[in-house]
Scaffold this motif. Sequence first.
Motif, PDB file in Angstrom:
ATOM      1  N   VAL A  59      21.343  61.886  19.950  1.00  0.00           N
ATOM      2  CA  VAL A  59      21.252  62.522  18.634  1.00  0.00           C
ATOM      3  C   VAL A  59      21.946  63.876  18.727  1.00  0.00           C
ATOM      4  O   VAL A  59      21.536  64.737  19.505  1.00  0.00           O
ATOM      5  CB  VAL A  59      19.782  62.707  18.202  1.00  0.00           C
ATOM      6  CG1 VAL A  59      19.713  63.446  16.873  1.00  0.00           C
ATOM      7  CG2 VAL A  59      19.079  61.361  18.103  1.00  0.00           C
ATOM      8  N   SER A  60      22.989  64.082  17.935  1.00  0.00           N
ATOM      9  CA  SER A  60      23.748  65.337  17.970  1.00  0.00           C
ATOM     10  C   SER A  60      23.236  66.306  16.909  1.00  0.00           C
ATOM     11  O   SER A  60      23.047  65.935  15.745  1.00  0.00           O
ATOM     12  CB  SER A  60      25.234  65.077  17.749  1.00  0.00           C
ATOM     13  OG  SER A  60      25.951  66.308  17.669  1.00  0.00           O
ATOM     14  N   VAL A  61      23.024  67.571  17.336  1.00  0.00           N
ATOM     15  CA  VAL A  61      22.641  68.625  16.394  1.00  0.00           C
ATOM     16  C   VAL A  61      23.772  69.654  16.275  1.00  0.00           C
ATOM     17  O   VAL A  61      23.575  70.739  15.735  1.00  0.00           O
ATOM     18  CB  VAL A  61      21.331  69.322  16.832  1.00  0.00           C
ATOM     19  CG1 VAL A  61      20.171  68.347  16.816  1.00  0.00           C
ATOM     20  CG2 VAL A  61      21.488  69.954  18.219  1.00  0.00           C
ATOM     21  N   GLU A  62      24.932  69.313  16.786  1.00  0.00           N
ATOM     22  CA  GLU A  62      26.070  70.245  16.803  1.00  0.00           C
ATOM     23  C   GLU A  62      26.414  70.737  15.395  1.00  0.00           C
ATOM     24  O   GLU A  62      26.726  69.956  14.499  1.00  0.00           O
ATOM     25  CB  GLU A  62      27.292  69.567  17.422  1.00  0.00           C
ATOM     26  CG  GLU A  62      28.489  70.486  17.603  1.00  0.00           C
ATOM     27  CD  GLU A  62      28.219  71.618  18.570  1.00  0.00           C
ATOM     28  OE1 GLU A  62      28.755  72.717  18.343  1.00  0.00           O
ATOM     29  OE2 GLU A  62      27.485  71.398  19.561  1.00  0.00           O
ATOM     30  N   GLY A  63      26.315  72.077  15.199  1.00  0.00           N
ATOM     31  CA  GLY A  63      26.709  72.694  13.945  1.00  0.00           C
ATOM     32  C   GLY A  63      25.762  72.490  12.781  1.00  0.00           C
ATOM     33  O   GLY A  63      26.081  72.889  11.649  1.00  0.00           O
ATOM     34  N   LEU A  64      24.592  71.899  13.001  1.00  0.00           N
ATOM     35  CA  LEU A  64      23.668  71.651  11.891  1.00  0.00           C
ATOM     36  C   LEU A  64      22.997  72.948  11.442  1.00  0.00           C
ATOM     37  O   LEU A  64      22.651  73.800  12.260  1.00  0.00           O
ATOM     38  CB  LEU A  64      22.603  70.630  12.302  1.00  0.00           C
ATOM     39  CG  LEU A  64      23.096  69.223  12.644  1.00  0.00           C
ATOM     40  CD1 LEU A  64      21.919  68.318  12.961  1.00  0.00           C
ATOM     41  CD2 LEU A  64      23.929  68.642  11.513  1.00  0.00           C
ATOM     42  N   GLU A  65      22.817  73.088  10.133  1.00  0.00           N
ATOM     43  CA  GLU A  65      22.180  74.278   9.568  1.00  0.00           C
ATOM     44  C   GLU A  65      20.661  74.144   9.620  1.00  0.00           C
ATOM     45  O   GLU A  65      20.124  73.037   9.659  1.00  0.00           O
ATOM     46  CB  GLU A  65      22.633  74.460   8.112  1.00  0.00           C
ATOM     47  CG  GLU A  65      24.135  74.583   7.920  1.00  0.00           C
ATOM     48  CD  GLU A  65      24.665  75.938   8.368  1.00  0.00           C
ATOM     49  OE1 GLU A  65      23.848  76.873   8.516  1.00  0.00           O
ATOM     50  OE2 GLU A  65      25.889  76.060   8.551  1.00  0.00           O
ATOM     51  N   GLU A  66      19.985  75.316   9.585  1.00  0.00           N
ATOM     52  CA  GLU A  66      18.519  75.292   9.546  1.00  0.00           C
ATOM     53  C   GLU A  66      18.047  74.575   8.289  1.00  0.00           C
ATOM     54  O   GLU A  66      18.664  74.658   7.229  1.00  0.00           O
ATOM     55  CB  GLU A  66      17.958  76.706   9.592  1.00  0.00           C
ATOM     56  CG  GLU A  66      18.372  77.594   8.438  1.00  0.00           C
ATOM     57  CD  GLU A  66      17.838  78.995   8.583  1.00  0.00           C
ATOM     58  OE1 GLU A  66      16.899  79.330   7.838  1.00  0.00           O
ATOM     59  OE2 GLU A  66      18.354  79.743   9.429  1.00  0.00           O
TER      60      GLU A  66
END
Length: 216
Positions: free
Chosen positions: A140-147
């Motif tokens: 699961v990638s969280v790269e660059g995800l906003e809060e």
Amino acid sequence: MADENTLKAELRTEFGKGAARRIRADNKIPAVIYGHGTEPQHVTLPGHEVMLIIRKANAVLDLDIAGKSQLALVKDVQKDPVRQIIEHLDLIVVRKGEKVTVDVPVHVTGEPAGDAIYTVDTATITVEAEATHIPESFSVSVEGLEEGTQILASEVELPKGTTLIADPETLIVNVTAPQAVDLGESEETEGEEAEGDVVESDESAEDAPASDEGDN
């Protein structure tokens, strides 16, 4: 099946704590195989090879039992709570092409945007997969995800042949703003001020003239 998952199993004829201790002292692991309506089989497995294999979740072993091949899924691993030595394995009989329900761990990659952080709300996802093709993990990638971003079970990419069993709305990863940490500075400041007041009071007492009672 990978060759490294192929093990020679020895049928056990001795049981009880004493027998189990002797097996482990010989660097082997006692195990029981059951399922598919078969009679439970008590076997002994090579310790070092098993430890290497079960580092991966949902390992399937290809056991050679008296010259006969048997596939078995690692269902439960019992360890000594202090020494972390494997004491016993529970194995379930599986067959090629058969579907099994398993919990597959989640592996998070990347970093969120800015100062955002992520938390893993659910560490495993329940799926149905072919016994000999169980995914090792789900990436699961969280790269660059906003809060404020949330990743649900339904949004996790599954390999072909794997079906989601868990509730699709299950929260897997949550991206949030970092929480402010109270270091207790206000309390320390108040303490210093209070201490200062005490010192000032003591100094005032020293400067005050002696009372008449002290002169008598």
